[in-house]
Design an enzyme around this catalytic site. Structure first.
Site, PDB file in Angstrom:
ATOM      1  N   ASP A 161       3.307   9.487  -0.705  1.00 23.89           N
ATOM      2  CA  ASP A 161       2.115   8.734  -0.292  1.00 23.89           C
ATOM      3  C   ASP A 161       1.879   7.631  -1.319  1.00 23.89           C
ATOM      4  O   ASP A 161       2.029   7.871  -2.524  1.00 23.89           O
ATOM      5  CB  ASP A 161       0.897   9.691  -0.280  1.00 23.89           C
ATOM      6  N   HIS A 189       0.818  -1.217   0.000  1.00 21.29           N
ATOM      7  CA  HIS A 189       0.000   0.000   0.000  1.00 21.29           C
ATOM      8  C   HIS A 189       0.849   1.263   0.000  1.00 21.29           C
ATOM      9  O   HIS A 189       0.334   2.346  -0.251  1.00 21.29           O
ATOM     10  CB  HIS A 189      -0.929   0.000   1.218  1.00 21.29           C
TER      11      HIS A 189
END
Ligand code: GDG
Length: 505
Positions: free
Chosen positions: A362, A160
């Site tokens: 991110d 992720h």
């Protein structure tokens, strides 16, 4: 169709997961489409004296018809595996913050130890038709350990968080072991194309991985597929909820709201965001009194040292900006240092004229997608998004900024406030079409379909012959044509080397 087994560090009831953040929401969405088993840590920490808990798996029915199988961690494991190797080595390095990494002795051993314990426990629950999907950086070695335990099922891994540039990854002392572990999976899924390129480069540099003609990567005796599957949100449910008018969010006295929602984490670029907002107020004084920044920043991982500074820094910055620009009846920055219920978040997103998402790095940034999906299609707000969020690869119609460039972000706030409705609507439509197409259901379905195909290739590629027959056939193939009856020579060391190399073709 076999069961799906999802493995992630933290497991919770699916109703609770749907209210939580990031990975948990993605997994809750996945189980809504397909029932299965969710395996991992239950969030409990037991003292080390009770450490003979190895086999103590708790199996429970979750809401929605799936099953949860969970284990507790000991306090040593929690310290070294979770706070230590996962969140003080892998998290900072993968977010390009080598300066914050703590390569302490003992972290890695415990990281492997917990992965071994998980693999042992999980292998007792696996049935022949199951498909296993391992999530995130806490569990990189799990696939290899399951294979060692004889599990032949399809096993995929999804990361992720971002993959750092190879040179940064190579700084981790155990980078070879991590690379080797990754190659045990049938499929490694990443958020972006950039991450795929970084991981391939890293496997080349770390363990001489090679790209095969079919696009897969060969390293050691394995071939694995590496592809990007950008994680999505349940777009339909956000859009539905946004149709219901909300009165829950307190008005900000006619001022236009800029919203930020980020876990309190150094990767999220919060100080830079506050600075950019301060610069905006300084440079565009006509907006003073007319704009507020509401920043929701629930704390996380507070026992990790690197997280304590960031809170202090933000309190100081917001105090400074509020003191410098604020009036008796206007506070420029509303800084909320706790979690907010999910329905309320949707209302706040919808009532905000700008969404300001400026992480320094991110994996994806789901909040940007949630903000867009919550907008009123007839009068949508404008997302401003960091180019270093994975989401920037997809959401090209947001205003894309470099979060380190304070001036650029300040100017983007001005541009967003000035943007005509027609342009806002046109951008919103294009953004929503991406968010709807690549929603959470599409993400899970495409990963699982690719995993099944990759595993199918592996099982069909397996040579039905025994290793010794294969070895003599390989020797035969390399032997120069010779008169019939000549005895085959024993393979020399050099030819053994060739055999290893040719295995990778
Ligand atoms: C990781 C990766 C990747 C936040 N505050 C509250 C709250 N949230 C929810 C948001 C959103 C989620 O948490 C945050 O997701 P992000 O994607 O923005 O970031 P991470 O938590 O760092 O997630 C990230 C993600 O995994 C998925 O792959 O995109 O890059 O770092 O859903 O709404 N939810 C509630 N109250 C809050 O105060 N209820």
């Amino acid at each position: 169709m076999g069961r799906i087994i999802v493995v992630s560090n933290r497991v919770m009831d699916l109703r609770k997961a749907a209210q939580a953040g990031g990975v948990a929401v993605a997994i809750a969405d996945l189980f809504r489409a397909r029932k299965g088993l969710w395996f991992g840590w239950n969030g409990k920490i037991v003292d080390d004296a009770g450490a003979s808990l190895s086999p103590a798996i708790k199996v429970a029915r979750s809401s929605g018809g799936s099953t949860l199988a969970t284990l507790a961690l000991t306090s040593d494991e929690h310290r070294d595996y979770y706070l230590g190797y996962s969140n003080s080595v892998l998290w900072p390095v993968f977010h390009n913050r080598l300066d914050l990494a703590r390569f302490d002795a003992g972290f890695y051993e415990r990281y492997i130890g917990v992965n071994e314990r998980f693999a042992r426990a999980l292998s007792t629950l696996i049935q022949p038709d199951d498909i296993i999907w391992v999530h995130d950086y806490h569990l990189i070695p799990l696939g290899a350990l399951l294979r060692r335990a004889g599990v032949a099922n399809p096993i995929g891994f999804y990361l992720h968080i971002p993959v750092p540039p190879s040179q940064t990854f190579l700084a981790i002392p155990e980078h070879r072991a991590l690379a080797r572990a990754l190659t045990a999976y049938d499929l490694v899924g990443l958020q972006t194309q950039g991450d795929v390129a970084n991981l391939i480069q890293f496997l080349e540099d770390s363990v001489s991985g090679r790209i095969l003609q079919d696009g897969r990567i060969a390293a050691f005796d394995h071939r694995l597929a590496i592809e990007s599957f950008p994680v999505g949100i349940d777009a339909a449910s956000f859009a539905r909820a946004s149709l219901e008018r909300s009165s829950a969010v307190q008005s900000v006295d006619e001022a236009q709201r800029i919203i930020g929602v980020d876990r309190l984490d150094y990767s999220k670029g919060l100080p830079q965001k506050f600075q950019a907002f301060g610069r905006f107020l300084e440079k565009y004084p006509t907006y003073r009194r007319n704009v507020v920044l509401t920043q929701i920043a629930p704390p996380t991982r507070e026992s990790v040292e690197a997280y304590t500074d960031i809170r202090k820094q933000l309190e100081a910055l917001s105090g400074k900006i509020n003191g410098m620009f604020g009036e008796l009846d206007w506070v420029p920055i509303h800084y909320i240092y706790r979690s907010t219920p999910r329905d309320r978040l949707r209302d706040i997103y919808r009532s905000s004229r700008i969404g300001l998402f400026t992480p320094l790095r991110d994996g994806m940034n789901l909040v940007a997608k949630e903000y867009i999906a919550s907008q009123d299609p007839a009068d949508p707000g404008v997302p401003i998004l960091s180019r270093f969020a994975g989401a920037a690869e997809q959401l090209v119609d947001a205003l894309i900024v470099n979060p380190y460039n304070i001036e650029e972000t300040a100017d983007a706030i001005n541009a967003a406030l000035r943007m005509e409705k027609a342009e806002r609507m046109a951008r919103y439509e294009r953004l929503m079409s991406v968010i709807r197409t690549y929603d959470s259901a599409a993400w899970a379905a495409s990963f699982l379909a690719t995993l099944e195909a990759a595993a199918e290739e592996r099982t069909h590629a397996v040579d039905p012959l025994t290793p010794s027959i294969r070895a003599s056939m390989a020797r035969l193939a390399r032997t120069p044509l010779a008169p019939v009856g000549l005895k085959l020579a024993r393979p020399s060391r050099r030819s053994a080397g060739h055999r290893r190399a040719s295995h990778h073709e």
